[in-house]
Design a protein around this motif. Structure first.
Motif, PDB file in Angstrom:
ATOM      1  N   ILE A 137       0.860  -1.187   0.000  1.00  0.00           N
ATOM      2  CA  ILE A 137       0.000   0.000   0.000  1.00  0.00           C
ATOM      3  C   ILE A 137       0.896   1.236   0.000  1.00  0.00           C
ATOM      4  O   ILE A 137       1.669   1.432   0.949  1.00  0.00           O
ATOM      5  N   PRO A 138       0.819   2.067  -1.077  1.00  0.00           N
ATOM      6  CA  PRO A 138       1.629   3.286  -1.051  1.00  0.00           C
ATOM      7  C   PRO A 138       1.035   4.300  -0.080  1.00  0.00           C
ATOM      8  O   PRO A 138      -0.165   4.538  -0.092  1.00  0.00           O
ATOM      9  N   VAL A 139       1.885   4.838   0.773  1.00  0.00           N
ATOM     10  CA  VAL A 139       1.429   5.872   1.723  1.00  0.00           C
ATOM     11  C   VAL A 139       2.240   7.124   1.395  1.00  0.00           C
ATOM     12  O   VAL A 139       3.474   7.116   1.482  1.00  0.00           O
ATOM     13  N   PHE A 140       1.537   8.179   0.990  1.00  0.00           N
ATOM     14  CA  PHE A 140       2.248   9.378   0.538  1.00  0.00           C
ATOM     15  C   PHE A 140       2.658  10.250   1.708  1.00  0.00           C
ATOM     16  O   PHE A 140       1.899  10.417   2.658  1.00  0.00           O
ATOM     17  N   VAL A 141       3.877  10.748   1.631  1.00  0.00           N
ATOM     18  CA  VAL A 141       4.378  11.647   2.671  1.00  0.00           C
ATOM     19  C   VAL A 141       4.502  13.023   2.023  1.00  0.00           C
ATOM     20  O   VAL A 141       5.363  13.231   1.158  1.00  0.00           O
ATOM     21  N   GLU A 142       3.603  13.913   2.420  1.00  0.00           N
ATOM     22  CA  GLU A 142       3.571  15.241   1.797  1.00  0.00           C
ATOM     23  C   GLU A 142       4.804  16.049   2.172  1.00  0.00           C
ATOM     24  O   GLU A 142       5.186  16.094   3.338  1.00  0.00           O
ATOM     25  N   THR A 143       5.418  16.688   1.184  1.00  0.00           N
ATOM     26  CA  THR A 143       6.483  17.656   1.480  1.00  0.00           C
ATOM     27  C   THR A 143       6.048  18.995   0.882  1.00  0.00           C
ATOM     28  O   THR A 143       5.096  19.047   0.099  1.00  0.00           O
ATOM     29  N   THR A 144       6.748  20.063   1.255  1.00  0.00           N
ATOM     30  CA  THR A 144       6.308  21.378   0.776  1.00  0.00           C
ATOM     31  C   THR A 144       7.435  22.119   0.068  1.00  0.00           C
ATOM     32  O   THR A 144       8.618  21.897   0.358  1.00  0.00           O
ATOM     33  N   ALA A 145       7.035  23.032  -0.822  1.00  0.00           N
ATOM     34  CA  ALA A 145       8.012  23.863  -1.532  1.00  0.00           C
ATOM     35  C   ALA A 145       8.822  24.687  -0.521  1.00  0.00           C
ATOM     36  O   ALA A 145      10.010  24.911  -0.714  1.00  0.00           O
ATOM     37  N   ASN A 146       8.163  25.112   0.567  1.00  0.00           N
ATOM     38  CA  ASN A 146       8.868  25.920   1.578  1.00  0.00           C
ATOM     39  C   ASN A 146      10.064  25.187   2.149  1.00  0.00           C
ATOM     40  O   ASN A 146      11.042  25.792   2.564  1.00  0.00           O
ATOM     41  N   ASN A 147       9.959  23.856   2.236  1.00  0.00           N
ATOM     42  CA  ASN A 147      11.076  23.052   2.747  1.00  0.00           C
ATOM     43  C   ASN A 147      11.830  22.396   1.589  1.00  0.00           C
ATOM     44  O   ASN A 147      12.439  21.341   1.761  1.00  0.00           O
ATOM     45  N   ARG A 148      11.781  23.016   0.414  1.00  0.00           N
ATOM     46  CA  ARG A 148      12.434  22.504  -0.797  1.00  0.00           C
ATOM     47  C   ARG A 148      12.033  21.041  -1.082  1.00  0.00           C
ATOM     48  O   ARG A 148      12.826  20.258  -1.546  1.00  0.00           O
ATOM     49  N   TYR A 149      10.807  20.710  -0.763  1.00  0.00           N
ATOM     50  CA  TYR A 149      10.263  19.359  -0.983  1.00  0.00           C
ATOM     51  C   TYR A 149      11.096  18.284  -0.299  1.00  0.00           C
ATOM     52  O   TYR A 149      11.172  17.148  -0.783  1.00  0.00           O
ATOM     53  N   LYS A 150      11.715  18.637   0.819  1.00  0.00           N
ATOM     54  CA  LYS A 150      12.510  17.631   1.533  1.00  0.00           C
ATOM     55  C   LYS A 150      11.706  17.067   2.704  1.00  0.00           C
ATOM     56  O   LYS A 150      10.990  17.791   3.383  1.00  0.00           O
ATOM     57  N   LEU A 151      11.915  15.793   2.927  1.00  0.00           N
ATOM     58  CA  LEU A 151      11.239  15.093   4.026  1.00  0.00           C
ATOM     59  C   LEU A 151      11.764  15.549   5.370  1.00  0.00           C
ATOM     60  O   LEU A 151      12.969  15.757   5.513  1.00  0.00           O
ATOM     61  N   THR A 152      10.886  15.637   6.359  1.00  0.00           N
ATOM     62  CA  THR A 152      11.357  15.869   7.724  1.00  0.00           C
ATOM     63  C   THR A 152      10.910  14.676   8.582  1.00  0.00           C
ATOM     64  O   THR A 152      10.020  13.918   8.176  1.00  0.00           O
ATOM     65  N   ILE A 153      11.510  14.558   9.756  1.00  0.00           N
ATOM     66  CA  ILE A 153      11.124  13.450  10.641  1.00  0.00           C
ATOM     67  C   ILE A 153       9.662  13.625  11.070  1.00  0.00           C
ATOM     68  O   ILE A 153       8.920  12.646  11.182  1.00  0.00           O
ATOM     69  N   ASP A 154       9.234  14.878  11.271  1.00  0.00           N
ATOM     70  CA  ASP A 154       7.822  15.124  11.623  1.00  0.00           C
ATOM     71  C   ASP A 154       6.888  14.576  10.549  1.00  0.00           C
ATOM     72  O   ASP A 154       5.856  13.960  10.860  1.00  0.00           O
ATOM     73  N   ASP A 155       7.266  14.811   9.272  1.00  0.00           N
ATOM     74  CA  ASP A 155       6.434  14.301   8.161  1.00  0.00           C
ATOM     75  C   ASP A 155       6.329  12.779   8.258  1.00  0.00           C
ATOM     76  O   ASP A 155       5.259  12.201   8.060  1.00  0.00           O
ATOM     77  N   LEU A 156       7.452  12.140   8.566  1.00  0.00           N
ATOM     78  CA  LEU A 156       7.487  10.673   8.622  1.00  0.00           C
ATOM     79  C   LEU A 156       6.678  10.158   9.809  1.00  0.00           C
ATOM     80  O   LEU A 156       5.929   9.183   9.686  1.00  0.00           O
ATOM     81  N   GLU A 157       6.831  10.831  10.954  1.00  0.00           N
ATOM     82  CA  GLU A 157       6.106  10.410  12.172  1.00  0.00           C
ATOM     83  C   GLU A 157       4.594  10.423  11.934  1.00  0.00           C
ATOM     84  O   GLU A 157       3.878   9.558  12.419  1.00  0.00           O
ATOM     85  N   CYS A 315       9.651  28.609  -8.026  1.00  0.00           N
ATOM     86  CA  CYS A 315      10.211  27.339  -8.494  1.00  0.00           C
ATOM     87  C   CYS A 315      11.438  27.050  -7.649  1.00  0.00           C
ATOM     88  O   CYS A 315      12.368  27.866  -7.598  1.00  0.00           O
ATOM     89  N   VAL A 316      11.412  25.910  -6.985  1.00  0.00           N
ATOM     90  CA  VAL A 316      12.569  25.515  -6.190  1.00  0.00           C
ATOM     91  C   VAL A 316      13.752  25.312  -7.146  1.00  0.00           C
ATOM     92  O   VAL A 316      13.606  24.663  -8.181  1.00  0.00           O
ATOM     93  N   VAL A 317      14.899  25.893  -6.800  1.00  0.00           N
ATOM     94  CA  VAL A 317      16.072  25.786  -7.680  1.00  0.00           C
ATOM     95  C   VAL A 317      16.657  24.378  -7.558  1.00  0.00           C
ATOM     96  O   VAL A 317      17.027  23.942  -6.468  1.00  0.00           O
ATOM     97  N   PRO A 318      16.713  23.642  -8.674  1.00  0.00           N
ATOM     98  CA  PRO A 318      17.212  22.258  -8.595  1.00  0.00           C
ATOM     99  C   PRO A 318      18.710  22.197  -8.292  1.00  0.00           C
ATOM    100  O   PRO A 318      19.462  23.093  -8.687  1.00  0.00           O
ATOM    101  N   ASP A 319      19.115  21.144  -7.598  1.00  0.00           N
ATOM    102  CA  ASP A 319      20.545  20.881  -7.335  1.00  0.00           C
ATOM    103  C   ASP A 319      21.120  19.959  -8.392  1.00  0.00           C
ATOM    104  O   ASP A 319      22.342  19.805  -8.491  1.00  0.00           O
TER     105      ASP A 319
END
Ligand SMILES: Cc1ncc(COP(=O)(O)O)c(C=O)c1O
Length: 397
Positions: A137-157, A315-319
């Motif tokens: 079952i895919p469970v989506f973990v939302e990330t935000t542009a404000n955090n450059r679409y990066k996962l945080t531990i809070d998002d995971l919890e 637009c988040v600047v890509p690395d």
């Protein structure tokens, strides 16, 4: 003929569907600028093409081990040591039909029916369906542009349950181009270790990282993390070999043995002569930096042109990688030819119909406020495309 009911939940790849539409329009004589493609526009280097000819001349055309020929697995071990500081034995490597099949096979052997797989959003289009094919079952973990679409531990919890089995981490990311640094990777993978969640680390864009940034492999974070990670990579993006279908996974022996067992019944192995040519390919990556410079220049030009023609500040600047993922929801609610744009599919349709520019709707990556632009095309095409987008946007009311 009836097909199995459970497969009704699988949808065709949305990027391939957009590509198909572009091919149809082009065949009708329409000039379309395509900013859709997910593959390098550079050709496979000649020395690799020559190596496949040599392999064929030597009649290297018979069955091989399902896991992949030993010399290729040794070359992959050498690459992982040289580039990523990772020490694997060839028994810990499997060669697969592209990275795509490596991820699928890993999910098949790691996930039991009904177990959950964390998929950070925005995600590469195939992850959710791959999970479903593996009966997970895919469970989506939302990330935000404000955090450059990066996962945080809070998002995971927030999404963790007792059924969570795997996290799929894509670094650098398709569609955002964002790269995790070692500290961020360490935090995420330590959380996974603590929770008993395996990390599938999809590193196919590893080599396409722009100046001043450094790629770190997840498995490089610590010995325990190494033992809790399935590293995925391949030659598609780095060596411009998308059609050759060469991918691989590196993981603890037991996982690779299970994937080999799975693969032996599902696929056997990839073409023998291509495995031999891949040994040669892995020995030389000196041609890659030139391409990366070209991608970076195109990304920077696109960012400038987006500001000019789309007044896009968001637009988040890509690395790295070769994509941009601008937010376009400020156009939602606007109309053209009596039609209202109410999401990313409408936006992509508007751009195709009114600007003759093809992009991928963000919804395909789980984010309806965005569109994805690929810069795996010439600067002239990019400039032409962005200008046309600018002219079309003026028509919106
Ligand atoms: C994030 C990501 N992972 C994996 C793949 C699959 O690559 P391959 O051609 O090696 O199957 C792609 C291809 O677009 C991708 O973008």
């Amino acid at each position: 003929m009836k097909t199995a009911k459970w497969l009704d939940c699988i949808v065709p790849s949305p990027t391939m569907a957009v590509n198909q539409k572009v091919i149809e329009l082009k065949s009708k004589g329409k000039k379309i600028v395509s900013l859709v493609v997910g593959e390098p526009d550079f050709e496979t280097p000649d020395f690799i093409k020559e190596a496949v000819a040599v392999a064929l001349k030597k009649n290297l055309t018979r069955y091989t081990e399902a896991q992949g020929i030993l010399s290729l697995r040794e070359a992959i071990c050498e690459k992982l040591k040289r580039d990523n500081g990772l020490h694997y034995d060839p028994s810990q490597i499997i060669v697969t039909c592209g990275a795509k099949q490596a991820i699928s096979a890993a999910l098949f052997v790691l996930v039991d029916s009904g177990e959950e797989v964390l998929v950070p959003s925005p995600y590469w289009v195939s992850y959710p369906d791959m999970v479903k094919l593996a009966r997970g079952i895919p469970v989506f973990v939302e990330t935000t542009a404000n955090n450059r679409y990066k996962l945080t531990i809070d998002d995971l919890e927030k999404v963790y349950t007792s059924k969570t089995r795997v996290l799929i981490l894509n670094n650098p990311s398709n569609p955002t181009g964002v790269l995790y640094n070692k500290e961020e990777l360490l935090k995420i993978s330590e959380w996974c270790l603590k929770k008993g969640v395996v990390v599938i680390s999809d590193e196919v864009y590893e080599k396409i990282v722009f100046s001043g940034r450094k790629f770190v492999s997840t498995a490089n974070c610590s010995e325990e993390i190494y033992n809790n990670t399935v590293t995925i990579n391949g030659l598609s993006k780095s060596h411009c070999m998308t059609g050759w279908r060469v991918g691989y996974a590196a993981a603890p022996k037991r996982v690779i043995a299970a994937m080999t067992n799975f693969q032996s019944h599902f696929l056997s192995h990839i073409a023998t002569f291509i495995q031999h040519a891949s040994v040669v390919a892995l020995k030389d990556d000196s041609f890659i930096p030139k391409m990366v410079v070209a991608y970076e220049e195109r990304v920077n030009t696109t960012l400038e042109l987006m500001k000019k023609h789309m007044s896009l500040s968001n637009c988040v600047v890509p690395d790295g990688a070769f994509y941009l993922f601008p937010t376009v929801n400020k156009y939602y609610g606007k109309t053209y030819n009596g039609k209202t744009i109410s999401g990313s599919i409408d936006m992509a349709t508007f751009l195709l119909e009114e600007a003759n520019v093809a992009v991928v709707p963000g919804l395909a990556f789980g984010m309806d406020n965005n569109i994805r632009l690929s810069v795996a095309t010439s600067l002239t095409e990019i400039q032409d495309g962005l200008e046309k987008i600018g002219q079309a946007l003026i028509k919106l009311n």
